[in-house]
Design a protein around this motif. Structure first.
Motif, PDB file in Angstrom:
ATOM      1  N   THR A 228       0.813  -1.222   0.000  1.00 14.01           N
ATOM      2  CA  THR A 228       0.000   0.000   0.000  1.00 14.01           C
ATOM      3  C   THR A 228       0.845   1.270   0.000  1.00 14.01           C
ATOM      4  O   THR A 228       0.373   2.318  -0.403  1.00 14.01           O
ATOM      5  N   ASP A 229       2.093   1.180   0.480  1.00 15.84           N
ATOM      6  CA  ASP A 229       2.855   2.398   0.747  1.00 15.84           C
ATOM      7  C   ASP A 229       3.707   2.799  -0.456  1.00 15.84           C
ATOM      8  O   ASP A 229       4.932   2.884  -0.371  1.00 15.84           O
ATOM      9  N   PHE A 230       3.050   3.043  -1.572  1.00 21.33           N
ATOM     10  CA  PHE A 230       3.766   3.463  -2.781  1.00 21.33           C
ATOM     11  C   PHE A 230       4.188   4.921  -2.639  1.00 21.33           C
ATOM     12  O   PHE A 230       3.552   5.693  -1.931  1.00 21.33           O
ATOM     13  N   ASN A 231       5.250   5.321  -3.337  1.00 21.62           N
ATOM     14  CA  ASN A 231       5.667   6.720  -3.244  1.00 21.62           C
ATOM     15  C   ASN A 231       5.583   7.460  -4.578  1.00 21.62           C
ATOM     16  O   ASN A 231       5.915   8.634  -4.652  1.00 21.62           O
ATOM     17  N   LEU A 232       5.140   6.775  -5.637  1.00 16.07           N
ATOM     18  CA  LEU A 232       4.938   7.434  -6.930  1.00 16.07           C
ATOM     19  C   LEU A 232       3.559   7.060  -7.447  1.00 16.07           C
ATOM     20  O   LEU A 232       3.296   5.901  -7.776  1.00 16.07           O
ATOM     21  N   TRP A 233       2.665   8.038  -7.476  1.00 17.02           N
ATOM     22  CA  TRP A 233       1.283   7.826  -7.929  1.00 17.02           C
ATOM     23  C   TRP A 233       1.183   8.431  -9.317  1.00 17.02           C
ATOM     24  O   TRP A 233       1.316   9.642  -9.477  1.00 17.02           O
ATOM     25  N   SER A 234       0.943   7.584 -10.308  1.00 20.15           N
ATOM     26  CA  SER A 234       1.176   8.022 -11.682  1.00 20.15           C
ATOM     27  C   SER A 234      -0.024   7.793 -12.586  1.00 20.15           C
ATOM     28  O   SER A 234      -0.907   6.978 -12.295  1.00 20.15           O
ATOM     29  N   TRP A 235      -0.045   8.536 -13.669  1.00 20.80           N
ATOM     30  CA  TRP A 235      -0.975   8.324 -14.785  1.00 20.80           C
ATOM     31  C   TRP A 235      -0.110   7.892 -15.957  1.00 20.80           C
ATOM     32  O   TRP A 235       0.809   8.613 -16.368  1.00 20.80           O
ATOM     33  N   ASN A 236      -0.409   6.707 -16.471  1.00 18.85           N
ATOM     34  CA  ASN A 236       0.392   6.168 -17.575  1.00 18.85           C
ATOM     35  C   ASN A 236       1.888   6.222 -17.238  1.00 18.85           C
ATOM     36  O   ASN A 236       2.713   6.620 -18.069  1.00 18.85           O
ATOM     37  N   SER A 237       2.206   5.832 -16.009  1.00 20.49           N
ATOM     38  CA  SER A 237       3.611   5.783 -15.566  1.00 20.49           C
ATOM     39  C   SER A 237       4.309   7.130 -15.715  1.00 20.49           C
ATOM     40  O   SER A 237       5.510   7.183 -15.996  1.00 20.49           O
TER      41      SER A 237
END
Ligand SMILES: [Cu+2]
Length: 463
Positions: A228-237
């Protein structure tokens, strides 16, 4: 053979695909491999021959060319390691398709017979699941359930009729936790063959996938065991300021199709307009069931297509409403130091946590202007220079740019909006307000610091 980006752009600009004239011998082989090495948004791929449709635009991505072979549309996807620039100054080593993560968008017409070759250039087996499609069970791509895995070096062929118009995606159903955390996914749009009462014709049709990565600042390979603890929240990477704007001419009808292959939900919020959810990955919503929204929540594994009339000129924010999802890698796991006199505090913490840097004493906005240095190859925590300074945003954020004079079909960034005189919030220059009667003082002893947290997302930097 690899098609370079220049070749791809030239071909799509010419609105014809070289693939329509291939020799009989060539048709017995695999379709030509198209690859794309740029994170710029490619122009829409106009359909060669009928039926006509208004092609979608993949944010910071592209659409896969195909060839016709005996009435079948043939595509070739290659699963492979890729290098993705997620934002200027930050490059990640991901897995994807045909040179990019996400893979190229596949665009067909309802009733098309489609043949998809999937070649595996990864070090482990994979498969391809066509999320949301009506197809024969054996084409569903679930490793071990409907097919054996595609071993490294092997190619599998999938074939089915695109029976239902709508919004779909593709992703592996093999070692999913690793392969999706590494970026393996792509978009699929099936256009209606004849006008559909619940599918409007639109002027602009944008698509992107919601995904998330956990890349330690300074590293380039995602941690795939993160839950759950991601640090990059992206759209199309891509993360802001690396995400392309969504451009529209004033009064155009705009559709945005979004799929979620991250590990949590994302409430996508549009400023200045009202949207309707006109479809999901299950099909178009009945028009009588629709209601207006300014925020549409998209759960894990869901797709939503939202539509609005871009009737208000301006630069309108479009973003995930979870505040942590509009921050990049270095904004996580920080103590709140608002109001704290930090004299000596950072020095004391640095004895426990080498390289520690504190959040600003007035919030974190100040730090975007300081251009706080991170290790090499780290996306700025938040930033993006606008006409009035830093936007103080990262992650899942972009801008819908509505312009009176944007030409139909022109997807070029028109630059920043210039509002009419007198229509912008400005500083009050009259009599100042009375001073606050008391100020809150917080002592350093009131602050919780997790000195034992691993450095995955925190601001623990090595010098
Ligand atoms: Cu979000």
């Amino acid at each position: 053979m690899t098609t370079n980006r220049r070749g791809f752009l030239l071909r799509s600009a010419g609105a014809t695909l070289a693939a329509t004239a291939v020799s009989r011998a060539a048709l017995a082989g695999l379709p030509e491999l198209a690859s794309h090495d740029s994170a710029e948004t490619a122009p829409p791929l106009q359909p060669a021959g009928g039926p006509h449709y208004n092609p979608v635009v993949t944010l910071n991505g592209w659409t896969l060319p195909w060839r016709m072979n005996g009435g079948v549309k043939e595509f070739h996807l290659v699963a492979e390691p890729v290098v993705r620039e997620m934002a200027p100054g930050f490059t990640a080593q991901l897995w994807g398709y045909n040179g990019q993560s996400p893979g190229p968008t596949i665009e067909v017409v309802e009733g098309d017979r489609v043949r998809l070759f999937v070649t595996n250039r990864l070090p482990e087996r994979t498969s391809m699941h066509w999320h949301g499609q009506r197809l024969p069970n054996g084409m569903d791509g679930v490793t071990g359930l409907t097919q054996p895995g595609i071993e490294p070096g092997k190619t599998f062929v999938y074939e089915f009729v695109a029976r239902r118009a709508g919004t779909f995606m593709y992703h592996p159903h093999a070692d999913e936790m690793v392969q999706m955390a590494m970026g393996m996914m792509g978009f699929w749009v099936t256009h209606p063959r004849t006008p559909h009462p619940a599918i409007a014709a639109v002027d602009r049709d944008y698509v992107f996938l919601l995904n998330a990565y956990d890349v330690t600042p300074g590293a380039s390979v995602p941690r795939t065991s993160t839950m759950t603890d991601f640090n990059l929240w992206s759209w199309n990477s891509r993360v802001f300021p690396g995400i392309a704007p969504l451009v529209a001419r004033q009064h155009e009808r705009v559709r945005i199709r979004v799929g979620n292959l991250s590990m949590t939900n994302h409430p996508i919020h549009l400023h200045g307009h009202e949207m309707q959810v006109t479809g999901t990955d299950g099909g178009p919503t009945p028009p009588a069931s629709r209601w207006p929204e300014v925020t549409v929540d998209i759960a894990v594994g869901q797709m939503r297509q939202m539509e609005f009339v871009a009737d208000a000129e301006g630069d309108w924010a479009l973003h995930c409403h979870k505040a942590h999802h509009t921050m990049n890698a270095m904004g996580h796991d920080l103590p709140n130091l608002i109001g704290v006199d930090q004299g000596g505090l950072a020095d004391r913490i640095r004895k426990l946590v080498p390289g520690y840097m504190a959040m600003g004493g007035t919030g974190m906005g100040e730090m975007t202007e300081m251009q706080m240095p991170g290790p090499p190859n780290t996306a700025p925590m938040m930033g993006g220079d606008g006409p009035y300074g830093s936007l103080e945003m990262g992650g899942m954020f972009s801008v819908v740019k509505v312009r009176r004079d944007q030409a139909p079909g022109d997807y070029r960034d028109p630059g920043w909006y210039k509002p009419p005189a007198g229509s912008t919030a400005t500083e009050w220059t009259g009599e100042p307000p009375p001073a606050a009667s008391h100020a809150t003082h917080i002592s350093p002893h009131d602050v919780t610091v997790h000195a034992n947290k691993p450095s995955a997302g925190g601001m623990h930097m090595e010098h």
